[in-house]
Design a protein around this motif. Structure first.
Motif, PDB file in Angstrom:
ATOM      1  N   TYR A   1       0.836  -1.191   0.000  1.00  0.00           N
ATOM      2  CA  TYR A   1       0.000   0.000   0.000  1.00  0.00           C
ATOM      3  C   TYR A   1       0.873   1.242   0.000  1.00  0.00           C
ATOM      4  O   TYR A   1       1.969   1.259   0.550  1.00  0.00           O
TER       5      TYR A   1
ATOM      6  N   GLN B   1      -3.508   3.332  -0.187  1.00  0.00           N
ATOM      7  CA  GLN B   1      -3.971   3.012  -1.543  1.00  0.00           C
ATOM      8  C   GLN B   1      -3.285   1.732  -2.006  1.00  0.00           C
ATOM      9  O   GLN B   1      -2.058   1.624  -1.941  1.00  0.00           O
ATOM     10  N   PHE B   2      -4.061   0.776  -2.456  1.00  0.00           N
ATOM     11  CA  PHE B   2      -3.527  -0.485  -2.962  1.00  0.00           C
ATOM     12  C   PHE B   2      -2.610  -0.227  -4.152  1.00  0.00           C
ATOM     13  O   PHE B   2      -2.940   0.524  -5.068  1.00  0.00           O
TER      14      PHE B   2
ATOM     15  N   HIS C   1      -9.738  -1.667   0.438  1.00  0.00           N
ATOM     16  CA  HIS C   1      -9.750  -0.353  -0.178  1.00  0.00           C
ATOM     17  C   HIS C   1     -10.202   0.653   0.873  1.00  0.00           C
ATOM     18  O   HIS C   1     -11.226   0.445   1.529  1.00  0.00           O
TER      19      HIS C   1
ATOM     20  N   SER D   1     -13.568  -4.667   1.504  1.00  0.00           N
ATOM     21  CA  SER D   1     -12.999  -5.631   0.561  1.00  0.00           C
ATOM     22  C   SER D   1     -14.078  -6.614   0.149  1.00  0.00           C
ATOM     23  O   SER D   1     -15.024  -6.877   0.890  1.00  0.00           O
TER      24      SER D   1
END
Lengths: 112, 111
Positions: free
Chosen positions: A36, A45-46, B101, B94
């Protein structure tokens, strides 16, 4: 016990150079890892993830490497830009209850 | 736009007051999470929910209450706020096992 940790709290990199952020884990059952990015004032944020059946996975300007032998993973950012300034976390799910175990984070500083 | 929204972004309140932080997601994700983030502690899980009407404690649940009557909403309530609950709170969702997220957080100050 389970843990996910990062080697350095801060990493300074010249703009344009490549950045490498490291993460170690202690539980051999880990089979999925997530990186992240957290910019100031925003949520994590991924960026990219990797499963244990892979040694390497590439995204846009980012590559994650997984070394299961030494229980180590790294995030490589190519051609580091000012917008890459952030704290980077590695994380992995905890067993089957969907919780994430988080590393402490590495702050990436870009030098002009 | 689809995503996860937290409100308010900033909140100042006094000790002993009740305060509710809101979280709304438009993905219809089954799982939702509340974290707090403090210097020196990283992200710590407060509560999570696997589906509507199913919630469970995380690492630091004391002093907090959650509910999930609808899939898209997961409010977090501090029933009697204390100064130690001053923090940045993040909500996440998720679909299943895997990446979560996050919203952009609520910065809560308790005086």
């Amino acid at each position: 016990g389970e843990s996910v940790g990062l080697h350095l709290p801060t990493l300074s990199v010249q703009e344009g150079d490549n950045s490498i952020i490291n993460c170690a884990y202690s539980n051999s059952a880990s089979d999925y890892f997530i990186w992240y990015k957290q910019e100031s004032g925003k949520g994590p944020q991924f960026i990219i993830d990797i499963r244990s059946n892979m040694d390497k996975r590439q995204g846009q300007r980012v590559t994650v490497l997984l070394n299961k032998t030494v229980k180590h993973l790294s995030l490589q950012i190519a051609a580091t830009q000012p917008g890459d300034s952030a704290v980077y976390f590695c994380a992995r799910p905890k067993d089957s209850n969907y919780q994430l175990i988080w590393g402490a984070g590495t702050k990436l500083i870009i030098k002009p | 736009d689809a995503g996860i929204t937290q409100s308010p972004r900033y909140k100042i309140t006094e000790t002993g007051r009740q305060v509710t932080l809101m979280c709304h997601q438009t993905w219809s994700h089954s799982y939702m999470f509340w974290y707090r983030q403090d210097l020196g502690h990283g992200l710590r899980l407060i509560y999570y929910s696997a589906a509507a009407d199913i919630t469970d404690k995380g690492e630091v649940p004391d002093g907090y209450v959650v509910s999930r009557s609808k899939t898209e909403n997961f409010p977090l309530t501090l029933e009697s706020a204390t100064r130690s609950q001053t923090s940045v709170y993040f909500c996440a969702s998720s679909e299943s096992w895997g990446a979560q997220h996050f919203g952009d957080g609520t910065r809560l100050s308790i005086l």
